[in-house]
Design a protein around this motif. Structure first.
Motif, PDB file in Angstrom:
ATOM      1  N   CYS A  16       8.048  25.082  31.518  1.00  0.00           N
ATOM      2  CA  CYS A  16       7.470  25.292  32.846  1.00  0.00           C
ATOM      3  C   CYS A  16       8.458  24.917  33.939  1.00  0.00           C
ATOM      4  N   ILE A  17       9.113  23.765  33.798  1.00  0.00           N
ATOM      5  CA  ILE A  17      10.030  23.297  34.832  1.00  0.00           C
ATOM      6  C   ILE A  17      11.209  24.247  34.988  1.00  0.00           C
ATOM      7  N   SER A  32       3.877  23.263  44.315  1.00  0.00           N
ATOM      8  CA  SER A  32       4.145  22.610  43.041  1.00  0.00           C
ATOM      9  C   SER A  32       4.900  21.318  43.323  1.00  0.00           C
ATOM     10  N   GLN A  82       7.737  20.570  42.093  1.00  0.00           N
ATOM     11  CA  GLN A  82       9.128  20.941  42.301  1.00  0.00           C
ATOM     12  C   GLN A  82       9.366  21.424  43.725  1.00  0.00           C
ATOM     13  N   ALA A 103       1.739  28.690  46.245  1.00  0.00           N
ATOM     14  CA  ALA A 103       3.084  28.431  45.718  1.00  0.00           C
ATOM     15  C   ALA A 103       3.361  26.947  45.533  1.00  0.00           C
ATOM     16  N   GLY A 144      12.727  30.136  39.823  1.00  0.00           N
ATOM     17  CA  GLY A 144      11.978  30.862  40.852  1.00  0.00           C
ATOM     18  C   GLY A 144      12.174  30.246  42.233  1.00  0.00           C
ATOM     19  N   LEU A 145      12.156  28.907  42.303  1.00  0.00           N
ATOM     20  CA  LEU A 145      12.349  28.226  43.573  1.00  0.00           C
ATOM     21  C   LEU A 145      13.763  28.454  44.102  1.00  0.00           C
ATOM     22  N   LEU A 175      10.050  27.317  36.876  1.00  0.00           N
ATOM     23  CA  LEU A 175       9.727  26.990  38.267  1.00  0.00           C
ATOM     24  C   LEU A 175      10.989  26.816  39.103  1.00  0.00           C
ATOM     25  N   SER A 199      17.642  20.915  39.786  1.00  0.00           N
ATOM     26  CA  SER A 199      17.412  21.846  40.896  1.00  0.00           C
ATOM     27  C   SER A 199      18.700  22.517  41.352  1.00  0.00           C
TER      28      SER A 199
END
Length: 303
Positions: free
Chosen positions: A194-195, A230, A232, A228, A201-202, A198, A296
């Protein structure tokens, strides 16, 4: 940086505990156990880190031991948080491993993000020696460890889980049994899938918005109030806009975790095309010299 003093500790009878592995996660986790009133004996591969822990928590009676076996001797619970499967075997198995020093009935609780296979292996070894094992990987990162707000996903027997939970809540916000041995590690794999998705996408969203000339802090504030939203987006979105990555969960560790995910997917027949792609994107970040950057930093590929 959150302080260990900020944690409110729930009442729990003092236990004799060992903690093996004092990295960025293990050190504060062990510290919470000491502050909660438990008698903590630590082992770390680098003795200086163990000495620093003992000095910091000398008022709580912290001690160190020269081997995992000695740390585990006379402990009611043995906690472990190291790097990978090989590290885990090196501190738990063999003549000087923790299991060699554990008395019958003692519980080994492993917080390493490792494979489900090694969890099942160690559960079998522990059982054969009259001990118990709980695989209990964590989510929440360094900040979660510092402020005692980790989410812990456990695999093992219900009775053993209930015995460990009151003690582990010293560093956790949630401590949940997910199934038999290995289920904790498999749940952590779901978390990492999931991370990874995410963050990619971010990264694309922020890069798109910046290229479009938008005020991205304001954009994140607005979309964070909608579908949107989250963790993150809230915690990593602003630092991604600022191009700051010298903190958090390292790319090198995420690649290790995604390697476990992809190996398990081969075994259970799962198709993970996006996860496999993001894993390769992280390989790109490593080649850019970003192995120790926060996860990130995927956005760096797009700039």
């Amino acid at each position: 940086m959150p302080s260990l003093n900020d944690k409110t500790y729930l009442p729990c009878p003092p236990q004799r505990v060992a903690f093996i592995g004092l990295g960025v996660m293990g050190y504060p986790m062990a510290g919470h156990l000491a502050r909660a009133g438990h008698a903590v004996t630590v082992y770390n591969r680098t003795p200086a880190k163990a000495a620093a822990f003992v000095q910091e928590f000398q008022a709580q009676g912290a001690r160190s031991a020269p081997t995992p076996r000695e740390a585990a001797r006379q402990a009611d619970l043995v906690f472990c948080c190291v790097g990978n499967d090989d590290d885990l075997r090196s501190v738990t198995l063999g003549e000087h491993g923790a299991l060699a020093g554990m008395a019958a009935g003692t519980v080994l609780v492993d917080h390493t993000t490792a494979s489900a296979d090694v969890a099942r292996e160690l559960a079998g070894v522990a059982r054969a020696s009259g001990c118990h094992f709980l695989d209990a990987p964590v989510s929440g990162g360094q900040a979660g460890a510092q402020n005692g707000q980790l989410t812990v996903m456990c695999g093992g027997e219900a009775e053993v889980f209930e015995r460990v939970k009151p003690v582990a809540m010293a560093f956790a916000r949630a401590f949940t049994l997910m199934g038999p041995s290995g289920a904790g590690q498999l749940t952590k794999m779901v978390n990492q899938i999931c991370i990874a998705g995410l963050l990619q996408g971010l990264s694309e969203a922020i890069a798109f918005g910046q290229n479009a000339g938008l005020d991205m802090p304001r954009v994140l504030e607005v979309i964070g109030k909608g579908a949107a939203q989250s963790w993150q987006l809230d915690h990593r979105g602003p630092t991604m806009v600022e191009d700051r990555f010298d903190f958090g969960f390292a790319v090198d560790w995420m690649r290790k975790d995604l390697g476990l995910v992809l190996e398990e997917a081969k075994r259970n027949g799962s198709r993970l095309p996006i996860t496999a792609l993001v894993d390769q994107f992280y390989a790109d970040v490593q080649r850019m010299g970003g192995g120790r950057w926060d996860t990130s930093s995927l956005i760096r590929r797009l700039r």
